[in-house]
Enzyme design. Structure first.
Site, PDB file in Angstrom:
ATOM      1  N   ASP A 118       0.822  -1.202   0.000  1.00  0.00           N
ATOM      2  CA  ASP A 118       0.000   0.000   0.000  1.00  0.00           C
ATOM      3  C   ASP A 118       0.856   1.251   0.000  1.00  0.00           C
ATOM      4  O   ASP A 118       0.573   2.215  -0.670  1.00  0.00           O
ATOM      5  CB  ASP A 118      -0.913   0.027   1.233  1.00  0.00           C
ATOM      6  CG  ASP A 118      -1.899  -1.115   1.202  1.00  0.00           C
ATOM      7  OD1 ASP A 118      -2.184  -1.595   0.100  1.00  0.00           O
ATOM      8  OD2 ASP A 118      -2.369  -1.530   2.269  1.00  0.00           O
ATOM      9  N   ASP A 137      13.645  22.654  -1.234  1.00  0.00           N
ATOM     10  CA  ASP A 137      12.820  21.914  -2.199  1.00  0.00           C
ATOM     11  C   ASP A 137      13.449  22.098  -3.581  1.00  0.00           C
ATOM     12  O   ASP A 137      13.789  23.225  -3.956  1.00  0.00           O
ATOM     13  CB  ASP A 137      11.415  22.522  -2.140  1.00  0.00           C
ATOM     14  CG  ASP A 137      10.437  21.954  -3.176  1.00  0.00           C
ATOM     15  OD1 ASP A 137      10.807  21.026  -3.912  1.00  0.00           O
ATOM     16  OD2 ASP A 137       9.293  22.447  -3.219  1.00  0.00           O
ATOM     17  N   GLY A 149       2.660  23.103  -7.261  1.00  0.00           N
ATOM     18  CA  GLY A 149       2.848  23.721  -5.956  1.00  0.00           C
ATOM     19  C   GLY A 149       4.317  23.901  -5.611  1.00  0.00           C
ATOM     20  O   GLY A 149       4.651  24.382  -4.531  1.00  0.00           O
ATOM     21  N   HIS A 150       5.200  23.477  -6.510  1.00  0.00           N
ATOM     22  CA  HIS A 150       6.644  23.597  -6.265  1.00  0.00           C
ATOM     23  C   HIS A 150       7.232  24.667  -7.182  1.00  0.00           C
ATOM     24  O   HIS A 150       6.873  24.763  -8.353  1.00  0.00           O
ATOM     25  CB  HIS A 150       7.345  22.264  -6.542  1.00  0.00           C
ATOM     26  CG  HIS A 150       6.882  21.150  -5.653  1.00  0.00           C
ATOM     27  ND1 HIS A 150       7.439  20.904  -4.422  1.00  0.00           N
ATOM     28  CD2 HIS A 150       5.904  20.234  -5.814  1.00  0.00           C
ATOM     29  CE1 HIS A 150       6.828  19.876  -3.861  1.00  0.00           C
ATOM     30  NE2 HIS A 150       5.887  19.449  -4.688  1.00  0.00           N
ATOM     31  N   ASP A 190       1.565  -2.843   4.336  1.00  0.00           N
ATOM     32  CA  ASP A 190       0.584  -3.570   3.573  1.00  0.00           C
ATOM     33  C   ASP A 190      -0.613  -3.768   4.481  1.00  0.00           C
ATOM     34  O   ASP A 190      -0.557  -4.570   5.400  1.00  0.00           O
ATOM     35  CB  ASP A 190       1.208  -4.912   3.180  1.00  0.00           C
ATOM     36  CG  ASP A 190       0.203  -5.820   2.530  1.00  0.00           C
ATOM     37  OD1 ASP A 190      -0.886  -5.346   2.185  1.00  0.00           O
ATOM     38  OD2 ASP A 190       0.520  -7.010   2.376  1.00  0.00           O
TER      39      ASP A 190
HETATM   40 ZN    ZN Z   1       6.202  16.962  -0.680  1.00  0.00          ZN
HETATM   41 ZN    ZN Z   2       3.721  19.010  -0.556  1.00  0.00          ZN
END
Ligand code: ZN
Ligand code: ZN
Length: 578
Positions: free
Chosen positions: A52, A197, A369-370, A445
């Protein structure tokens, strides 16, 4: 920077999010204390069938649980908060985050059983809090989920800035601008380290404003004559809000399809992070009462997730919504690498049903969003760190970010490439590499954590290629005498109804296996299980040359309570595959 005698070196350790995107988690360690920033999960690719999700290996944290000063969360995306419930089931912690972030975390935690002692502590952007020997400032940045922050961590070795996931949106739809002033002030403090980021380092310029997406959606909404179906990420509060607003403007009601979406909308409204025009939301079952041009459906499943509302609609499998001629379907989301084929299959199926489909980057119905390259440069210029380390990227992103920083004048030795589990130690403005701690990914899982290893993954590969065969026997509970079966059930192996001979041979093999074991003495069900597995598996190999997974099903029957052993067998898997 305090260079007093008790000043301690600072250790920085990444437990995820570098080299491979996902399950972000970074540790900061000084004076014997640990500060954790984010604790995320990742969704596995096709090489992990049936798994999962994957969480960071948190052995080091658990081994040092009493030294953990706290956990700081930058925002509410799963790749930042999704691993935390698994940690909190094993140790309590103090957790700091903004209100929407903690709200989203609470939704997740509701499905878990955290050990007592955990405390969630709300902060606002701009707050400064003391966490053990660390002094942490929360700074507003823009991202695709609201209420995101970066953090400035004041340490013995100086200021460390962690951007979180960020972009600079100068016309944000929630009206909350990035805190350029705070970032600039950080720059004047000559930070030791910036963790940035770097997800969109491949893209030039700026990522673009969420406002432009709202306007583009508005034009599509005005043109659409039939029903509108819009799918986006279930955590994208701003985007969902835009869908409501544009619908209200066009006189449409909005019905939400998808549990995660409904839940996130409720959470965001409760926390004041989302404002919907009154009276616009309707339940799904009322959609049929309205004319097509009066309806928008907001559906989860933008990534083609198999059981999502969107995917079910594309194949006519949704209880309330049947998509057809005249409908307009908008994919207001990026295609996350690895998901393209699932998404595009949905797009194909929608065209087959006669819908108009709006998707892909050229349509302007999504912005990331980056931040893009210019935003990454701006962050570097605002904060002017001594060292910089890209995070939140695959390996190529880290390398491209290194080039970007070097073009801006940072010497190669001050652009640090973090590796999962590797320890960077900072002392007096110098950095040395100081060994490693346990790191990696744990497969989750269903309810089990870390119990799905390589063997299980190999099994699952076999399962997806050659299917599964279940020899089923009912045995008397007291004597282990065979009283029902053997029956042979299967999934994905052969069409059983056309393979009577094979089925008959496998039934004989299972019976013979039972009888051989019974001849040796009292039957032990565990040994029977092993023998069946091996004997039936070998027989299948001889008969078909294939290696499906063989899972014997042994049903103990209490004759006094349940005389009908054959009925028990019926219940195992139902009828054979036809
Ligand atoms: Zn992220
Ligand atoms: Zn994020």
């Amino acid at each position: 920077m305090s260079n007093t005698s008790e000043a301690s070196p600072l250790r920085v350790i990444s437990l995820g999010g570098v080299g491979t995107m996902g399950k972000n988690m970074t540790l900061f360690e000084q004076r014997g204390e640990l500060l954790i920033v984010d604790c995320g999960l990742m969704f596995p690719g096709t090489d992990h069938p049936g798994v999962d999700l994957i969480i960071p290996d948190m052995t080091y944290v658990l081994d040092n649980a009493e030294r953990v000063a706290g956990v700081v969360l930058t925002h509410g995306h799963e790749d930042h908060i999704g691993g935390l419930p698994y940690l909190l089931e094993q140790m309590p912690a103090l957790v700091w985050g903004t209100s929407l972030t903690l709200g989203l975390l609470e939704n997740r935690l509701a499905e878990f059983d955290p050990v007592p002692g955990t405390e969630l502590i709300g902060v606002n952007a701009g707050d400064r809090v003391t966490i053990g020997s660390f002094d942490v400032e929360f700074v507003r940045v823009n991202h695709s989920v609201r209420d995101g922050v970066g953090v400035g961590i004041h340490t013995d070795q100086g200021l460390v800035v962690h951007t979180g996931d960020f972009k600079f949106d100068q016309t944000p739809v929630d009206g909350i601008s990035p805190d350029f002033q705070a970032l600039g002030r950080f720059g004047s403090e000559e930070p030791l380290l910036l963790l940035s980021d770097c997800t969109n380092v491949e893209r030039p310029g700026f990522a673009g404003s969420e406002r432009d997406v709202g306007e583009r959606l508005g034009r599509i909404f005005s043109e659409a004559e039939g029903r509108l179906i819009v799918t986006c990420f279930a955590s994208h509060i701003s985007r969902m809000e835009a869908v409501f607003q544009q619908s209200a403007r066009c006189g449409r009601k909005v019905a939400v399809a998808g549990r995660s979406m409904v839940r996130n909308i409720q959470t965001a409204q409760r926390l004041g992070a989302m404002e919907l025009p009154p009276g616009v939301e309707i339940p799904l079952e009322q959609v049929a009462d309205l004319a097509p041009h009066e309806v928008t459906i907001l559906a989860s499943g933008s990534q083609g997730e198999p059981y999502s509302a969107m995917t079910r609609m594309t194949v006519g499998g949704h209880k309330w919504i049947e998509i057809g001629e005249g409908d307009t379907v908008v994919f207001s989301a990026s295609f996350i690498p690895g998901n393209e084929s699932m998404i595009l299959r949905n797009v194909d199926n929608l065209y087959r049903r006669g819908a108009r489909v709006v998707y892909g980057p050229e349509e302007g119905v999504h912005v990331s969003g980056h931040g893009n390259r210019d935003e990454l440069r701006l962050m570097l210029n605002l904060t002017r760190p001594r060292f910089v380390a890209p995070v939140h990227g695959d390996y190529r992103h880290l390398m491209l970010y290194r080039d970007l920083a070097m073009e801006m004048g940072w010497p190669a030795e001050r652009v640090l490439l973090l590796e999962m589990g590797h320890v960077l130690e900072f002392d007096n403005g110098q950095m040395v590499r100081a060994g490693e701690v346990a790191a990696g990914g744990l497969n989750v899982d269903g309810l089990g954590v870390g119990d799905v290893g390589e063997v299980v993954l190999t099994d699952r590969q076999a399962l997806s290629e050659d299917g599964i065969v279940l020899p089923a026997l009912a045995l008397r509970k007291d004597t282990w005498e065979l009283i029902g079966g053997p029956e042979i059930y299967s999934r994905g192996f052969v069409f059983m109804s056309e393979s009577e001979e094979i089925v008959a041979e496998l039934r004989d093999e299972a019976r013979a296996t039972y009888e051989r074991l019974a001849d040796e003495g009292p039957v032990d069900p565990e040994r029977l299980y092993d023998r069946l597995r091996s004997a039936v598996g070998k027989r299948i190999g001889v008969l078909t040359g294939r290696r499906p997974m063989v899972l014997p099903v042994i049903i103990p029957v209490d004759l006094e309570a349940q005389p009908a052993a054959e009925d028990e067998l019926e219940g195992v898997v139902g009828a054979d595959e036809a």
